[in-house]
Design an enzyme around this catalytic site. Structure first.
Site, PDB file in Angstrom:
ATOM      1  N   CYS A  85       0.832  -1.042   0.125  1.00  0.00           N
ATOM      2  CA  CYS A  85       0.093   0.105   0.022  1.00  0.00           C
ATOM      3  C   CYS A  85       0.825   1.260   0.022  1.00  0.00           C
ATOM      4  CB  CYS A  85      -1.027  -0.048   1.153  1.00  0.00           C
ATOM      5  SG  CYS A  85      -1.576   1.570   1.618  1.00  0.00           S
TER       6      CYS A  85
ATOM      7  N   HIS B 162      -2.264  -4.481 -10.444  1.00  0.00           N
ATOM      8  CA  HIS B 162      -2.937  -3.327 -11.032  1.00  0.00           C
ATOM      9  C   HIS B 162      -3.028  -3.598 -12.569  1.00  0.00           C
ATOM     10  CE1 HIS B 162      -2.633  -0.572  -7.417  1.00  0.00           C
ATOM     11  NE2 HIS B 162      -1.437  -1.369  -7.355  1.00  0.00           N
TER      12      HIS B 162
ATOM     13  N   GLU C 139     -10.389   0.361  -6.109  1.00  0.00           N
ATOM     14  CA  GLU C 139      -9.370  -0.505  -5.762  1.00  0.00           C
ATOM     15  C   GLU C 139      -9.983  -2.054  -5.136  1.00  0.00           C
ATOM     16  OE1 GLU C 139      -7.141   0.768  -2.122  1.00  0.00           O
ATOM     17  OE2 GLU C 139      -7.120   2.936  -3.013  1.00  0.00           O
TER      18      GLU C 139
ATOM     19  N   CYS D  56      -4.644   6.181  -4.841  1.00  0.00           N
ATOM     20  CA  CYS D  56      -3.948   5.011  -4.776  1.00  0.00           C
ATOM     21  C   CYS D  56      -2.428   4.995  -4.960  1.00  0.00           C
ATOM     22  CB  CYS D  56      -4.533   3.873  -5.660  1.00  0.00           C
ATOM     23  SG  CYS D  56      -3.955   2.132  -5.494  1.00  0.00           S
TER      24      CYS D  56
ATOM     25  N   GLY E 277      -0.886   2.280  -7.186  1.00  0.00           N
ATOM     26  CA  GLY E 277      -1.993   2.529  -8.628  1.00  0.00           C
ATOM     27  C   GLY E 277      -1.169   3.609  -9.168  1.00  0.00           C
TER      28      GLY E 277
END
Ligand code: ZDP
Length: 271
Positions: free
Chosen positions: A72, A157, A206, A215, A218
């Site tokens: 994350c 992703h 997400e 994100c 991302g």
């Protein structure tokens, strides 16, 4: 009562709990209750600070639905700022599901060495491409054909470049990408419009949390995908609904992400 802090990075918000005091609830129902914006504290995810044998600390991150994510980016900036403020240090090594990452303060901002992007389809994972890269490959969702470029930053992703972001019904097609049979571990999905030279506008659906304002992983996947498609250089600005991130894919093949991380409030929660 359990102490916690509430942090946000580009509007991607987290409850941070110090699990070194033996508190480490990973029960999905409890996590989603903490994240609930009406019945709980309200957040996109819950992050635990844990002891590590291989780095200064270990980070564990759960999505709002209680599922655990490997990695994350925005959370890692918040997590590290939280610890650096406490330790009075400038940088920290953190054990994550994507390996040991180094995070350092960069004036008011935080820079994370996010490591090397993973492009091998089997490792992302994406089904049907063997060990090849998945760049501008067709995928059918909601009866329409989209072009996807897939990148793992420790978590999966799927990046889709579009001409007009406003025309994307994220709420409708986001979940269909997330659970598409091509993605054995589901996927985060980014819809991206090129808005200038090395400038990308992105919205995200997400995995496990739905629409969020930003994100970090991302944004990194987006910058890498833009470069692979010849749409941007190696250093770009990604505009997200909740703020901007600067992403640089450097010569060492690592992706460096720079952005804000802010404490919102501290509190105690009755679990
Ligand atoms: O991989 C996943 O399941 C993500 N939903 C995890 C959270 C990613 C995050 N938004 C980020 O900034 O990388 C925290």
């Amino acid at each position: 009562m359990q102490n916690f802090e509430k942090w946000q990075g580009c509007g991607n918000d987290f409850v941070i709990i110090d699990g070194r005091s033996n508190f480490n609830i990973d029960d999905a129902e409890k996590i989603s209750q903490i994240c609930d914006r009406h019945f709980g504290i309200g957040a996109d995810g819950v992050i635990y600070v844990l002891p590590s044998k291989v780095a200064a600390v270990r980070m564990r991150i759960f999505n709002a639905d209680g599922s655990e994510a490997e990695m994350c980016g925005n959370g890692l900036r918040c997590f590290t700022k939280y610890l650096l403020d406490e330790l009075g240090k400038e940088s920290l090594s953190v054990e994550t599901g994507a390996g040991i990452l180094t995070v350092r303060l960069n004036e008011d901002l935080v820079t994370v060495d996010m490591g090397a992007p993973i492009l091998d389809a089997e490792k992302i994972p994406v089904k049907g491409y063997g060990k090849n890269h998945v760049v501008a490959e067709k995928i059918e969702v909601d009866g329409k054909i989209f072009e996807m470029t897939c990148v793992s930053m420790g978590n999966p992703h799927c990046v889709v470049f579009v001409d007009d972001l406003k025309k994307i019904d994220l709420e409708k097609i986001g979940p269909q990408f997330e659970t598409h049979q091509k993605f054995p571990r589901k996927t985060n999905t980014e819809f991206v419009q090129v808005v200038g030279e090395n400038e990308l506008q992105m919205r995200v659906w997400e995995r496990g949390s739905g629409i969020t304002l930003a994100c970090g992983t991302g944004a990194c996947a987006t910058a890498v995908a833009a470069n692979l498609n010849g749409l941007a250089g190696k250093n770009s600005i990604v505009h997200l609904d909740g703020g901007d991130l600067q992403i640089e894919w450097q010569n060492d093949n690592h992706v460096y992400m720079t952005g804000a991380a802010k404490r919102v409030f501290v509190g105690q929660f009755d679990f």
